[in-house]
Design an enzyme around this catalytic site. Structure first.
Site, PDB file in Angstrom:
ATOM      1  N   ASP A  52      50.209  42.236  52.967  1.00 16.85           N
ATOM      2  CA  ASP A  52      50.342  42.037  51.521  1.00 16.85           C
ATOM      3  C   ASP A  52      50.669  43.351  50.823  1.00 16.85           C
ATOM      4  OD1 ASP A  52      49.848  39.357  51.755  1.00 16.85           O
ATOM      5  OD2 ASP A  52      47.738  39.486  51.185  1.00 16.85           O
ATOM      6  N   HIS A 152      57.257  48.988  44.366  1.00 13.89           N
ATOM      7  CA  HIS A 152      56.328  49.764  43.540  1.00 13.89           C
ATOM      8  C   HIS A 152      56.074  51.119  44.182  1.00 13.89           C
ATOM      9  CE1 HIS A 152      54.792  46.418  40.800  1.00 13.89           C
ATOM     10  NE2 HIS A 152      55.708  45.883  41.560  1.00 13.89           N
ATOM     11  N   ASP A 157      57.192  54.896  39.967  1.00 15.59           N
ATOM     12  CA  ASP A 157      56.128  54.463  39.055  1.00 15.59           C
ATOM     13  C   ASP A 157      55.664  55.620  38.171  1.00 15.59           C
ATOM     14  OD1 ASP A 157      56.319  51.965  40.083  1.00 15.59           O
ATOM     15  OD2 ASP A 157      54.302  51.880  40.929  1.00 15.59           O
TER      16      ASP A 157
END
Length: 242
Positions: A52, A152, A157
């Site tokens: 994940d 990400h 970021d």
């Protein structure tokens, strides 16, 4: 004070379960200007990466195969953040992971190495209660281009967060705000929220639109067999001829 816009990527969500940092990025800001100095590191975590987590940041264990361990870059990282204010979105997450890494090596915790930690997620929740305050949502709210953000990644970021932070703190010492690299700019801390709103664009109705509006009001007058409510709003009693 030096400020470091900081982000990390990790093998999972909980350092207490043995998850580790695999990417660190920090951008240096002085006087509300990015100086161009930054630190970007990849680290081998010495463990697997949760599927994940990999789907979020796109970093695989194969990619990290030849990267240094955290202990190999810890001194460089500590030197970079020393005595600075850390600007982090959801700071407890990143600080928790950094402290877990420092604790393994017997190094001082973040709170001992840095002047302070500012959590932009907490700031956003105070400023926009009940709204979505993820980094993506804030970029959309402030019209910050995030088209290059496929995964990400920590460095992209940080670049986005630097713009979000400047938007959220603009007007503390001045209504002017400069985003860019170099020296200069207005000083500012991390408290308070004063936003400079863009002037509203006022569009005057055309003659055809005004005529259509009057026709619609006439039809409302007929339906109520008198003067519709909108007539009294457009022509309040004090403005009606005696």
């Amino acid at each position: 004070m030096r400020q470091i816009i900081l982000d990390t990527e990790t093998t999972g969500l909980d350092p207490n379960q043995g998850h580790r940092i695999i990417e660190f990025a920090g951008l240096e800001m002085v006087n509300r200007k990015l100086t161009g100095r930054y630190l970007h590191l990849y680290m081998h975590p010495e463990r697997d990466i949760d599927p994940d987590a990999e789907r979020v940041h796109g970093i695989s264990l194969d990619f990290l195969a030849d990267k240094p361990k955290f202990r190999d870059v810890a001194a460089e990282l500590c030197d970079f953040i020393a005595d600075a204010e850390l600007i982090i979105h959801n700071a407890p997450f990143d600080v928790g992971f950094m402290n877990a890494e420092f604790n393994r090596l017997g190094l001082p915790l973040v709170e001992k190495q840095c002047a302070q930690v500012t959590d932009t997620l907490a700031m956003a929740r105070d400023a926009f209660p009940g709204k979505r305050n993820s980094l993506d949502a804030l970029c959309d709210r402030f019209e910050i281009d995030r088209s290059n953000r496929t995964f990400h990644g920590a460095l992209i970021d940080c670049e986005l967060l630097s713009e979000v932070y400047l938007w959220m703190t603009r007007g503390q010492d001045s209504l002017m705000m400069d985003i860019g690299y170099g020296e200069g700019g207005e000083g500012g801390g991390a408290q308070g929220f004063k936003f400079e709103r863009k002037p509203l664009t006022v569009l005057a109705p055309s003659a055809d639109e005004l005529a259509a509006h009057q026709e619609y009001l006439d039809s409302l007058d007929k339906s109520v067999k008198g003067s519709c409510l909108w007539r009294s709003i457009e022509n309040p009693p004090s403005e009606q001829p005696a």
